[in-house]
Design a protein around this motif. Structure first.
Motif, PDB file in Angstrom:
ATOM      1  N   TYR A 148       0.874  -1.178   0.000  1.00 34.86           N
ATOM      2  CA  TYR A 148       0.000   0.000   0.000  1.00 34.86           C
ATOM      3  C   TYR A 148       0.906   1.221   0.000  1.00 34.86           C
ATOM      4  O   TYR A 148       1.729   1.383   0.905  1.00 34.86           O
ATOM      5  N   ALA A 149       0.776   2.058  -1.027  1.00 33.85           N
ATOM      6  CA  ALA A 149       1.650   3.229  -1.126  1.00 33.85           C
ATOM      7  C   ALA A 149       0.851   4.517  -0.965  1.00 33.85           C
ATOM      8  O   ALA A 149      -0.148   4.722  -1.661  1.00 33.85           O
ATOM      9  N   PHE A 150       1.267   5.343  -0.038  1.00 35.77           N
ATOM     10  CA  PHE A 150       0.705   6.688   0.116  1.00 35.77           C
ATOM     11  C   PHE A 150       1.688   7.630  -0.575  1.00 35.77           C
ATOM     12  O   PHE A 150       2.876   7.629  -0.238  1.00 35.77           O
ATOM     13  N   VAL A 151       1.201   8.403  -1.545  1.00 33.71           N
ATOM     14  CA  VAL A 151       2.147   9.231  -2.303  1.00 33.71           C
ATOM     15  C   VAL A 151       1.682  10.692  -2.342  1.00 33.71           C
ATOM     16  O   VAL A 151       0.483  10.973  -2.369  1.00 33.71           O
ATOM     17  N   ILE A 152       2.642  11.577  -2.335  1.00 33.96           N
ATOM     18  CA  ILE A 152       2.324  13.004  -2.456  1.00 33.96           C
ATOM     19  C   ILE A 152       2.678  13.457  -3.870  1.00 33.96           C
ATOM     20  O   ILE A 152       3.830  13.339  -4.298  1.00 33.96           O
ATOM     21  N   LYS A 205      -2.079  -1.062  -3.965  1.00 34.58           N
ATOM     22  CA  LYS A 205      -2.962   0.084  -3.789  1.00 34.58           C
ATOM     23  C   LYS A 205      -2.107   1.332  -3.703  1.00 34.58           C
ATOM     24  O   LYS A 205      -1.050   1.330  -3.052  1.00 34.58           O
ATOM     25  N   ILE A 206      -2.614   2.385  -4.370  1.00 40.98           N
ATOM     26  CA  ILE A 206      -1.910   3.663  -4.291  1.00 40.98           C
ATOM     27  C   ILE A 206      -2.921   4.706  -3.846  1.00 40.98           C
ATOM     28  O   ILE A 206      -4.011   4.793  -4.404  1.00 40.98           O
ATOM     29  N   GLN A 207      -2.585   5.470  -2.850  1.00 39.54           N
ATOM     30  CA  GLN A 207      -3.467   6.552  -2.423  1.00 39.54           C
ATOM     31  C   GLN A 207      -2.698   7.860  -2.517  1.00 39.54           C
ATOM     32  O   GLN A 207      -1.601   7.989  -1.958  1.00 39.54           O
ATOM     33  N   ILE A 208      -3.296   8.808  -3.252  1.00 37.93           N
ATOM     34  CA  ILE A 208      -2.624  10.098  -3.392  1.00 37.93           C
ATOM     35  C   ILE A 208      -3.046  10.983  -2.222  1.00 37.93           C
ATOM     36  O   ILE A 208      -4.238  11.121  -1.936  1.00 37.93           O
ATOM     37  N   VAL A 209      -2.069  11.497  -1.509  1.00 34.51           N
ATOM     38  CA  VAL A 209      -2.367  12.272  -0.301  1.00 34.51           C
ATOM     39  C   VAL A 209      -1.674  13.639  -0.371  1.00 34.51           C
ATOM     40  O   VAL A 209      -0.749  13.837  -1.162  1.00 34.51           O
ATOM     41  N   LYS A 210      -2.152  14.557   0.479  1.00 34.91           N
ATOM     42  CA  LYS A 210      -1.533  15.896   0.491  1.00 34.91           C
ATOM     43  C   LYS A 210      -0.319  15.927   1.414  1.00 34.91           C
ATOM     44  O   LYS A 210       0.618  16.683   1.223  1.00 34.91           O
ATOM     45  N   GLY A 211      -0.383  15.111   2.454  1.00 33.97           N
ATOM     46  CA  GLY A 211       0.730  15.092   3.400  1.00 33.97           C
ATOM     47  C   GLY A 211       0.791  13.737   4.079  1.00 33.97           C
ATOM     48  O   GLY A 211      -0.143  12.942   3.987  1.00 33.97           O
ATOM     49  N   LEU A 212       1.920  13.477   4.749  1.00 30.95           N
ATOM     50  CA  LEU A 212       2.072  12.210   5.469  1.00 30.95           C
ATOM     51  C   LEU A 212       2.135  12.499   6.965  1.00 30.95           C
ATOM     52  O   LEU A 212       2.629  13.553   7.373  1.00 30.95           O
ATOM     53  N   PRO A 213       1.635  11.586   7.791  1.00 27.37           N
ATOM     54  CA  PRO A 213       1.677  11.842   9.229  1.00 27.37           C
ATOM     55  C   PRO A 213       3.106  11.759   9.752  1.00 27.37           C
ATOM     56  O   PRO A 213       3.703  10.686   9.737  1.00 27.37           O
ATOM     57  N   LYS A 214       3.626  12.904  10.162  1.00 26.01           N
ATOM     58  CA  LYS A 214       5.022  12.923  10.612  1.00 26.01           C
ATOM     59  C   LYS A 214       5.131  13.484  12.010  1.00 26.01           C
ATOM     60  O   LYS A 214       4.359  14.364  12.386  1.00 26.01           O
ATOM     61  N   ILE A 256      -4.597   2.427   8.776  1.00 23.09           N
ATOM     62  CA  ILE A 256      -5.478   2.902   7.705  1.00 23.09           C
ATOM     63  C   ILE A 256      -5.469   1.886   6.549  1.00 23.09           C
ATOM     64  O   ILE A 256      -6.510   1.541   5.999  1.00 23.09           O
ATOM     65  N   SER A 257      -4.301   1.366   6.216  1.00 20.02           N
ATOM     66  CA  SER A 257      -4.214   0.428   5.087  1.00 20.02           C
ATOM     67  C   SER A 257      -4.972  -0.861   5.386  1.00 20.02           C
ATOM     68  O   SER A 257      -5.436  -1.544   4.488  1.00 20.02           O
ATOM     69  N   GLU A 258      -5.073  -1.183   6.665  1.00 19.80           N
ATOM     70  CA  GLU A 258      -5.807  -2.399   7.043  1.00 19.80           C
ATOM     71  C   GLU A 258      -7.294  -2.129   7.184  1.00 19.80           C
ATOM     72  O   GLU A 258      -8.065  -3.018   7.547  1.00 19.80           O
ATOM     73  N   ILE A 309      -6.242  11.616   5.104  1.00 14.89           N
ATOM     74  CA  ILE A 309      -5.833  10.288   4.604  1.00 14.89           C
ATOM     75  C   ILE A 309      -6.933   9.259   4.880  1.00 14.89           C
ATOM     76  O   ILE A 309      -7.249   8.422   4.027  1.00 14.89           O
ATOM     77  N   LYS A 310      -7.530   9.368   6.044  1.00 17.81           N
ATOM     78  CA  LYS A 310      -8.633   8.463   6.391  1.00 17.81           C
ATOM     79  C   LYS A 310      -9.776   8.578   5.383  1.00 17.81           C
ATOM     80  O   LYS A 310     -10.269   7.579   4.860  1.00 17.81           O
ATOM     81  N   GLN A 311     -10.150   9.822   5.112  1.00 15.27           N
ATOM     82  CA  GLN A 311     -11.239  10.053   4.156  1.00 15.27           C
ATOM     83  C   GLN A 311     -10.878   9.479   2.789  1.00 15.27           C
ATOM     84  O   GLN A 311     -11.661   8.807   2.136  1.00 15.27           O
ATOM     85  N   GLY A 312      -9.646   9.756   2.356  1.00 19.21           N
ATOM     86  CA  GLY A 312      -9.181   9.293   1.046  1.00 19.21           C
ATOM     87  C   GLY A 312      -9.185   7.778   0.949  1.00 19.21           C
ATOM     88  O   GLY A 312      -9.480   7.196  -0.097  1.00 19.21           O
TER      89      GLY A 312
END
Ligand code: WTA
Length: 644
Positions: A557-561, A592-601, A615-617, A638-641
Motif C-alpha cells: 500500500y503506497a501513500f504518495v504526495i 494500492k496507491i493513495q494520493i495524499v496531500k501530506g504524510l503523518p510525521k 489505515i491500510s488495514e 488520509i482516512k477520508q481518502g
C-alpha cells in the motif's frame, strides 16, 4: 548420513547439541572431503560479532557436492529440469555430467579472467546452467552473488556495484509463464553505471535479439568450446566467502549477506537430510517395492533467493539427492502445472511457498483432480506464515492426509532451516514451525530485552548461540551487520520476527516487526520501494506499508504526495506502477496507491507508519495517540481518502 529417525532421538540429539555444541557439529562435519581437517570447531562472540566454524579447515564445497559422489552415484540423476513450456523437452544431468559441466564452466570463468576472491554476479533464468554457474564459481573460489531475475536494472546495478563484481553471467532472456523477459537488455542498462564489470557471459535461452558489446560480451556456447572439462578445485579455507546474497532491510540499501564455506556446507546438508528425511533409496519404497532409485525432491524456489541456494542446489547436492528444477510459474499454462509436474517426475518431496499454495487453492480443486499425486511422501513450506485454511488444503487435497508437512522457519541470514518439524517424526500443528532443530537455541525476548522463559509466552525471536550457517557479515559493512542483528539485544542474534511459544513449547511465527514486508514470500524493504516510487517526476514523497492480502500474504500500500496536483489520477497511478516496475521490478508493484496531500510525521520528521498501517488495514477506529504529529489534520484527510 546422520539422520534422526525417531522423536526420542531428536530429543537426545537436541540435548547433546546444547550440552556440547562443538562436539555435536564436529560429528556432523565428519564424512565430508576435507583437504585439511579443522584445528578448532568454533570461535565466537556476538559483540563484534565474530563467528568462525571449523577453523583451519581446508576444503572445496563442490568437491563435496560433485566429486565425492562420482564413484558411488556418478550415473544417478543430480538435476532434473522441467522447462517453462510443458511441450518443450526436459533435461536430466547425472552427477557425472553436472561435474563435467561445472568444471568446464569453471574453466570458462578462469579464461575470462576470474580468480579466487572475485565477485561474480549471476542474473539468469531457472535453467541448469544457473546451478552450473554457482558451482563453477565455488569451484575456483570466486564469490557468487545471484540476483533474482525478477529484479530490474536499478536493483541489479545497486547489487553489482555494492559487491564490485567483475563478471556478470546472464542469458539473452527468460521464459516465465507467457512472458519473455529480456534479461540481457536489463543487464546492459544496469552496466551503464557499473564500470567494475569487465566481462558478460551470455547463455542463449529465448533466442531474443541482444546487443553484444565487443570485448565485454561473450556467448556461453562459444566459450565452453575453448576449454577443457578438467578443473581441479581451489582449496578454500573454512571461513573463505562462498557467496553474497542481497536481502532487503529497513533502509533503501539492500544488505549483502555473506556466507562462508564450511559452516554453510555442514549446516545445509544436515538440515536438508533431517527436515525432509530424504532417502537415497526407497526403502520401504513409496513408489514400488525394491526400487533402488533415490527419492525425487522438488523445491520450487528460484535460485535467486536463499531457499534456492540452500535447498535446491547446495543441500540436496551435498546429500547426493536428485533435485528437480522448474523454470516456470505455478499457473502456466494453468493452475494444475505443479501437480502435473509432480506426477510426471514422481516427486516424493515437495517444498513450496504458502503464497503459491493459497493461489492454487483459490484456483479450485478442478486443477488438482486430474492428477494422482501418489508419489508424494513429504510436503514443505517456507518463507511466510501459513494460514490454517491453506495448511489444511495442502494436507488434505495435495497430501491426501498421508504426507507430513514441514513448516520451515529460517532466513537468508541463517543460511538454513532453524525451526521446523522433522518430517514424520515431529508432531505437527497447522501454522506452527514447531521445534528448533538440534544445534539451534532460540530465545524469546520482551520489549525490555529480557528473555522470556517457560511456555505460553510471546516476544521477539532471537538466538543465543551460533550455528554453522549463521551470517558472518554484511559485505564490506560489518558495522551494519552488528547494528541490524546484534545490537538490539546484547548477546543475541535478532531475527526481526515476532514469535509465540505455546503450552507445548511449540513455536509459531507471528511475522515481521520491522519495516520490511513479505510479499508473496519475497522480502521487500519499504524504503527500497519508496525510493523507486520517488523516481516518478511528479512524486515528492511516499510512504509504503504492508496490508494483509488473501493470496500474497502481504500486499503493498503506497501513500504518495503528488507535487503537481495532477487531475488524471488513474493515469498517474499507472505511471507510478510502471516506474516501480522499471526501477525495482514487477515484484514490488504497489497493490494500492493513495494520493495524499501530506504524510503523518512527528515533529522530528519521522513518518508514523503505525497510523498508515492501521489505515491500510481498514482499521481507522482507533489510531492511537496522534498528538505528537506535526499536523494531525493530515490523518483525517488520509482516512477520508482511504474510504472513498
Ligand atoms: C519469514 C526465507 C513464518 C520470516 C527462507 C523471516 C517465515 C523471513 C517462515 C525471511 C515460516 C520464513 N513461517 N515466516 N515458515 N519462513 N519466514 O530471508 O519473516 O527471504 O524473517 O528467507 O521470512 O525471509 P528470507
Amino acid at each position: 548420513m546422520n539422520r534422526i529417525i525417531s522423536f526420542e532421538q531428536y530429543l537426545s540429539e537436541y540435548k547433546k547439541s546444547v550440552d556440547d555444541p562443538e562436539q555435536f557439529w564436529a560429528a556432523q562435519a565428519e564424512g565430508f572431503v576435507w583437504r585439511k581437517k579443522w584445528d578448532k570447531v568454533l570461535e565466537w562472540n556476538f559483540t563484534e560479532p565474530n563467528v568462525k566454524w571449523f577453523i583451519g579447515g581446508k576444503l572445496n564445497i563442490t568437491e563435496n557436492c560433485l566429486d565425492r559422489h562420482l564413484a558411488e552415484r556418478g550415473d544417478q540423476t543430480a538435476i532434473l529440469w522441467e522447462p517453462n513450456n510443458p511441450k518443450e523437452e526436459g533435461r536430466k544431468l547425472s552427477y557425472k555430467e553436472l561435474h563435467t559441466e561445472a568444471c568446464r564452466f569453471a574453466n570458462v570463468l578462469k579464461n575470462n579472467g576470474a580468480k579466487k576472491g572475485d565477485r561474480i554476479c549471476i542474473y539468469m533464468p531457472m535453467v541448469p546452467e544457473l546451478a552450473i554457474a554457482l558451482l563453477a564459481c565455488a569451484r575456483i573460489g570466486a564469490i557468487h552473488s545471484v540476483v533474482f531475475g525478477g529484479f530490474s536494472f536499478q536493483s541489479l546495478s545497486d547489487r553489482i556495484h555494492d559487491a564490485d563484481c567483475n563478471i556478470v553471467i546472464t542469458a539473452d532472456g527468460a521464459f516465465r509463464g507467457a512472458k519473455d523477459i529480456p534479461l540481457k537488455s536489463v543487464v546492459d542498462e544496469a552496466l551503464q553505471t557499473c564500470p567494475s564489470v569487465k566481462k558478460v557471459i551470455v547463455l542463449k535461452r529465448t533466442n531474443c535479439e541482444v546487443k553484444m558489446q565487443n570485448e565485454r560480451d561473450v556467448w556461453w556456447s562459444d566459450e565452453v568450446k575453448k576449454v577443457s572439462a578438467e578443473c581441479p578445485v581451489e582449496e578454500m579455507d573454512s571461513e573463505d566467502m562462498l557467496f553474497i546474497l542481497y536481502t532487503s532491510g529497513s533502509t533503501g540499501k539492500p544488505k549483502g549477506v555473506v556466507h562462508t564455506t564450511a559452516g554453510y556446507m555442514v549446516f545445509t546438508k544436515y538440515t536438508f537430510e533431517n527436515v525432509f528425511q530424504y532417502h537415497l533409496t526407497h526403502s520401504p519404497s513409496p513408489i514400488g517395492e525394491g526400487s533402488q532409485q533415490p527419492e525425487v525432491y522438488w523445491c520450487t524456489a528460484d535460485i535467486g533467493w536463499i531457499t534456492g541456494h540452500s535447498y535446491l542446489v547446495y543441500g540436496p547436492l551435498l546429500a547426493g539427492a536428485t533435485t528437480l528444477m522448474f523454470e516456470g510459474i505455478p499457473t502456466y499454462p494453468d493452475a494444475g502445472r505443479f501437480w502435473q509436474v509432480i506426477d510426471k517426475y514422481k516427486v516424493n518431496i515437495f517444498y513450496t511457498a504458502p503464497t503459491a499454495i493459497r493461489s492454487l487453492m483459490a484456483a479450485g480443486d478442478n486443477f488438482v483432480k486430474p492428477y494422482k499425486l501418489d508419489s508424494l511422501r513429504v510436503l514443505g513450506t517456507v518463507g511466510e506464515p501459513i494460514n490454517e485454511e491453506a495448511w489444511k488444503w495442502y494436507n488434505e487435497t495435495i497430501g491426501k492426509k498421508k504426507c507430513p508437512i514441514v513448516d520451515t522457519w529460517w532466513q537468508t541470514e541463517t543460511g538454513g532451516i532453524m525451526i521446523s518439524p522433522l518430517a514424520g517424526i515431529t508432531k505437527t500443528k497447522p501454522g506452527y514451525a514447531t521445534l528448533p532443530l538440534p544445534g539451534i537455541q532460540p530465545a524469546l525476548l520482551d520489549e525490555k530485552g529480557e528473555e522470556l522463559f517457560g511456555n505460553n509466552v510471546e516476544g521477539k525471536l532471537c538466538f543465543k548461540f551460533p550455528w554453522p550457517g549463521i551470517i558472518r557479515t554484511t559485505y564490506k559493512n560489518h558495522k551494519r551487520c552488528f547494528n541490524v542483528y546484534f545490537s538490539q539485544y546484547k548477546g543475541y542474534y535478532f531475527s526481526g520476527d515476532g514469535c509465540k511459544r505455546d503450552e507445548d513449547g511449540y513455536y509459531r511465527i507471528t511475522g515481521r516487526v520491522d519495516d520490511v514486508i513479505k510479499v508473496s514470500g519475497h522480502l521487500l524493504g519499504t524504503a527500497e520501494i519508496e525510493n523507486a516510487i520517488n523516481r516518478h517526476p511528479d512524486i515528492v514523497e511516499s510512504a509504503v506499508v504492508g496490508f494483509p492480502h488473501p493470496i500474497k500474504g502481504w500486499g503493498i500500500y503506497a501513500f504518495v504526495i503528488d507535487d503537481h496536483n495532477r487531475k488524471d489520477t488513474d493515469e498517474l497511478k499507472k505511471e507510478i506502477i510502471a516506474t516501480v516496475t522499471k526501477f525495482m521490478g514487477s515484484i514490488a508493484k504497489p497493490d494500492k496507491i493513495q494520493i495524499v496531500k501530506g504524510l503523518p510525521k512527528t515533529r522530528s520528521g519521522k513518518i508514523m507508519r503505525r497510523i498508515l498501517k492501521k489505515i491500510s488495514e481498514g482499521d481507522t477506529s482507533n489510531l492511537g495517540d496522534t498528538s505528537t504529529l506535526l499536523d494531525p489534520s493530515v490523518v483525517e484527510e488520509i482516512k477520508q481518502g482511504a474510504l472513498s
